[in-house]
Design an enzyme around this catalytic site. Structure first.
Site, PDB file in Angstrom:
ATOM      1  N   CYS A  40     -16.503 -21.874 122.133  1.00  0.00           N
ATOM      2  CA  CYS A  40     -17.180 -21.393 122.327  1.00  0.00           C
ATOM      3  C   CYS A  40     -15.882 -19.942 122.750  1.00  0.00           C
ATOM      4  O   CYS A  40     -15.153 -20.892 123.761  1.00  0.00           O
ATOM      5  CB  CYS A  40     -18.214 -21.097 123.041  1.00  0.00           C
ATOM      6  N   SER A  42     -17.330 -18.156 124.789  1.00  0.00           N
ATOM      7  CA  SER A  42     -17.238 -17.342 126.402  1.00  0.00           C
ATOM      8  C   SER A  42     -16.794 -18.036 127.516  1.00  0.00           C
ATOM      9  O   SER A  42     -16.743 -17.794 128.338  1.00  0.00           O
ATOM     10  CB  SER A  42     -18.827 -18.321 126.538  1.00  0.00           C
ATOM     11  N   HIS A  45     -13.360 -15.792 127.768  1.00  0.00           N
ATOM     12  CA  HIS A  45     -13.600 -14.420 128.293  1.00  0.00           C
ATOM     13  C   HIS A  45     -13.120 -14.730 129.988  1.00  0.00           C
ATOM     14  O   HIS A  45     -12.346 -14.258 130.492  1.00  0.00           O
ATOM     15  CB  HIS A  45     -15.190 -14.429 128.835  1.00  0.00           C
ATOM     16  N   HIS A  61     -18.909 -25.688 127.671  1.00  0.00           N
ATOM     17  CA  HIS A  61     -20.132 -25.824 128.183  1.00  0.00           C
ATOM     18  C   HIS A  61     -20.967 -26.197 126.628  1.00  0.00           C
ATOM     19  O   HIS A  61     -22.225 -25.780 126.706  1.00  0.00           O
ATOM     20  CB  HIS A  61     -20.339 -24.716 128.467  1.00  0.00           C
ATOM     21  N   CYS A 166     -24.826 -24.865 121.891  1.00  0.00           N
ATOM     22  CA  CYS A 166     -24.507 -23.662 122.546  1.00  0.00           C
ATOM     23  C   CYS A 166     -24.829 -23.131 121.068  1.00  0.00           C
ATOM     24  O   CYS A 166     -25.759 -22.444 121.757  1.00  0.00           O
ATOM     25  CB  CYS A 166     -23.517 -23.562 122.927  1.00  0.00           C
TER      26      CYS A 166
HETATM   27  N1  LIG Z   1     -25.714 -15.192 125.541  1.00  0.00           N
HETATM   28  C1  LIG Z   1     -25.585 -15.974 125.036  1.00  0.00           C
HETATM   29  O1  LIG Z   1     -26.727 -16.997 125.927  1.00  0.00           O
HETATM   30  C2  LIG Z   1     -23.835 -16.533 124.527  1.00  0.00           C
HETATM   31  C3  LIG Z   1     -23.972 -17.680 124.074  1.00  0.00           C
HETATM   32  C4  LIG Z   1     -22.718 -18.391 123.590  1.00  0.00           C
HETATM   33  C5  LIG Z   1     -21.610 -17.280 123.498  1.00  0.00           C
HETATM   34  N2  LIG Z   1     -22.025 -16.111 123.491  1.00  0.00           N
HETATM   35  C6  LIG Z   1     -21.699 -14.814 124.002  1.00  0.00           C
HETATM   36  O2  LIG Z   1     -21.462 -14.344 122.377  1.00  0.00           O
HETATM   37  C7  LIG Z   1     -20.204 -14.269 121.657  1.00  0.00           C
HETATM   38  C8  LIG Z   1     -19.843 -14.484 120.643  1.00  0.00           C
HETATM   39  O3  LIG Z   1     -19.244 -16.292 120.740  1.00  0.00           O
HETATM   40  P1  LIG Z   1     -18.677 -16.947 119.258  1.00  0.00           P
HETATM   41  O4  LIG Z   1     -18.032 -17.749 120.289  1.00  0.00           O
HETATM   42  O5  LIG Z   1     -19.987 -16.493 118.340  1.00  0.00           O
HETATM   43  O6  LIG Z   1     -17.042 -15.993 119.507  1.00  0.00           O
HETATM   44  P2  LIG Z   1     -16.009 -15.825 117.833  1.00  0.00           P
HETATM   45  O7  LIG Z   1     -15.228 -15.260 118.393  1.00  0.00           O
HETATM   46  O8  LIG Z   1     -16.630 -17.260 117.275  1.00  0.00           O
HETATM   47  O9  LIG Z   1     -16.806 -14.560 117.352  1.00  0.00           O
HETATM   48  C9  LIG Z   1     -16.846 -13.379 117.415  1.00  0.00           C
HETATM   49  C10 LIG Z   1     -17.075 -12.137 116.160  1.00  0.00           C
HETATM   50  O10 LIG Z   1     -17.551 -10.866 116.629  1.00  0.00           O
HETATM   51  C11 LIG Z   1     -16.473 -10.017 115.096  1.00  0.00           C
HETATM   52  N3  LIG Z   1     -16.284  -8.657 116.036  1.00  0.00           N
HETATM   53  C12 LIG Z   1     -14.782  -8.798 116.676  1.00  0.00           C
HETATM   54  N4  LIG Z   1     -15.339  -7.343 116.678  1.00  0.00           N
HETATM   55  C13 LIG Z   1     -15.792  -7.485 116.332  1.00  0.00           C
HETATM   56  C14 LIG Z   1     -16.601  -5.493 116.100  1.00  0.00           C
HETATM   57  N5  LIG Z   1     -15.573  -4.564 117.117  1.00  0.00           N
HETATM   58  N6  LIG Z   1     -17.489  -4.872 115.275  1.00  0.00           N
HETATM   59  C15 LIG Z   1     -18.174  -6.246 114.791  1.00  0.00           C
HETATM   60  N7  LIG Z   1     -17.407  -7.930 114.668  1.00  0.00           N
HETATM   61  C16 LIG Z   1     -16.773  -7.802 115.407  1.00  0.00           C
HETATM   62  C17 LIG Z   1     -15.111 -11.659 114.791  1.00  0.00           C
HETATM   63  O11 LIG Z   1     -13.699 -11.072 114.440  1.00  0.00           O
HETATM   64  C18 LIG Z   1     -15.809 -12.795 114.553  1.00  0.00           C
HETATM   65  O12 LIG Z   1     -16.133 -13.122 113.804  1.00  0.00           O
HETATM   66  C19 LIG Z   1     -19.046 -14.100 122.873  1.00  0.00           C
HETATM   67  O13 LIG Z   1     -19.156 -12.821 123.719  1.00  0.00           O
HETATM   68  C20 LIG Z   1     -19.599 -15.101 123.293  1.00  0.00           C
HETATM   69  O14 LIG Z   1     -19.446 -15.314 124.919  1.00  0.00           O
HETATM   70  C21 LIG Z   1     -23.343 -15.421 124.347  1.00  0.00           C
HETATM   71 ZN   LIG Z   2     -21.230 -21.371 124.041  1.00  0.00          ZN
END
Ligand SMILES: NC(=O)c1ccc[n+]([C@@H]2O[C@H](COP(=O)([O-])OP(=O)(O)OC[C@H]3O[C@@H](n4cnc5c(N)ncnc54)[C@H](O)[C@@H]3O)[C@@H](O)[C@H]2O)c1
Ligand SMILES: [Zn+2]
Ligand SMILES: [Zn+2]
Length: 366
Positions: A40, A42, A45, A61, A166
């Site tokens: 993930c 997260s 970061h 996680h 997650c």
């Molecule tokens: N709120 C929560 O509880 C929670 C839980 C899990 C993950 N997250 C967060 O969610 C986010 C996504 O996580 P993930 O594992 O899916 O990441 P990931 O890297 O798999 O996906 C991110 C996507 O965003 C795209 N992207 C990058 N820049 C962009 C832009 N300017 N415009 C549009 N798209 C763009 C990427 O190409 C990618 O497809 C992260 O910030 C993560 O920390 C939050």
């Molecule tokens: Zn996560």
């Protein structure tokens, strides 16, 4: 006991896969043999220092596993049980927990890198190693609070269980529990990675009429269409807000989800929603980042801007429902896993995530 784990000693340095010491579970804690752990963003970061935690730390996680041993007083699980791990261990007693919002349990501010007694079960050479999300699943074994253990049926594959730990709960929950999207609504999803694709699946589940995938990576957009998006928009070669308005007959969408994590994408997401529309922010932006929001439109257009942590779910009641949705064929989670890794390949797995290889990577051997 000794366990193999991926340790973060310094920001912007590769994780070190090595043997560390894991103490037995104390009262109210459970020893888990990790079955699968998802890759993930997260965790990334923290690796990059965009979010801060005490170091050294073992991240991870998004996981499922099998109960090996229970500490005194543990009654809800026993050795041999399959569990999905909740990355928030709810105390069950604070205001938010008793108010039906265990995902934002108040004890988390204090105990998110240690067990509830303030100490970690992981150490090496006398030095404690922090336990990310009270869990640290980038390891062969992990000790977690009892409340992290969500019982799962043996028929739930361990790799799918990890996703439910997650990305699936976060994404599907954002649609069902946080936004409560109604059938026929129009939806935009900004960022179609592991979590964003689950938002798309959630929107399909509730029969959204238009599902607009927004991503800068063409491969992700093609993948999003396979998961049920009806339109795709690439902000690197067009004005994404203007294009989303055009697709929705000039209005903007009813619900827009931000699933990347930056001030810029939060702003874009907000601007894509119609008058009276809702923006749900799921992505976690780097520490200190802000997003400019048009203060007048918030009022005159009665727009709603909200965050969704862990999909705003009640882990103990909603995660079993999500398991059932998979088991009854309504969530195509198998197609989401595009690569499996061993724990030794964890740095490669994070390189793949940053390169934007489609879908979700999962560690399945330790
Ligand atoms: N709120 C929560 O509880 C929670 C839980 C899990 C993950 N997250 C967060 O969610 C986010 C996504 O996580 P993930 O594992 O899916 O990441 P990931 O890297 O798999 O996906 C991110 C996507 O965003 C795209 N992207 C990058 N820049 C962009 C832009 N300017 N415009 C549009 N798209 C763009 C990427 O190409 C990618 O497809 C992260 O910030 C993560 O920390 C939050
Ligand atoms: Zn996560
Ligand atoms: Zn609580």
């Amino acid at each position: 006991m000794q366990t193999k784990a991926a340790v973060l000693y310094e920001y912007n340095q590769p994780l070190v896969v090595e043997d560390v010491e894991l103490d037995p579970p104390k009262a109210g804690e459970v020893l888990i043999k990790v079955g699968a752990a998802g890759i993930c963003r997260s965790d990334l970061h923290f690796m990059k220092g965009h979010a801060r935690a005490p170091l050294p730390i073992v991240l991870g996680h998004e996981a499922s596993g099998t109960v090996e041993e229970v500490g005194s007083g543990v009654t809800s699980v026993k050795p041999g049980d399959r569990v999905v791990l909740s990355f928030v261990s709810a105390c069950g007693r604070c205001n938010n927990c008793t108010d039906g919002r265990p995902n934002i349990c108040e004890t988390r501010a204090q105990f998110w890198t240690s067990q509830f007694d303030g100490t970690s079960r992981l150490h090496k050479g006398g030095q404690p190693i922090a336990q990310f999300d009270q869990m640290s699943c980038f390891a062969e074994y992990s000790v977690v609070p009892e409340s992290a253990c969500i019982p799962a049926p043996d028929s739930l594959p361990l790799d799918i269980g990890a996703l439910i730990g997650c990305c699936t709960t976060t994404g599907v929950g954002a649609v069902l529990a946080s936004a409560k999207v109604e059938p026929g609504s129009t939806v935009a999803v900004v960022g179609c990675g592991g979590v964003g694709l689950n938002v798309i699946m959630g929107a399909v589940l509730v029969n959204a009429s238009q599902i607009i995938a927004v991503d800068i990576n063409e491969g992700k957009l093609e993948f999003a269409m396979k998961f049920g998006a009806t339109h795709s928009v690439n902000p690197s070669n067009q004005d994404a807000v203007a294009r989303v308005k055009e697709i929705t007959g000039g209005k903007g969408v009813d619900y827009a989800f931000e699933v990347f994590g930056s001030g810029k994408t939060v702003e874009m997401t907000y601007n894509m929603t119609r008058k009276g529309g809702t923006s749900v922010i799921v992505g976690i932006a780097p520490l200190g980042e802000t997003a400019p929001i048009d203060a007048v439109s918030l009022v005159r257009d009665e727009k709603i801007l909200k965050g969704a942590y862990y999909g705003s779910v009640r882990m103990r009641t909603d995660m079993p429902k999500i398991m059932d949705m998979y088991l009854s064929g309504r969530l195509k989670l198998d197609d989401l896993i595009t690569r499996r890794y061993s724990l030794d390949q964890i740095n490669e797995a994070y390189d793949d995530l940053q390169r934007g290889d489609v879908g979700r990577g999962v560690i399945t051997s330790f």
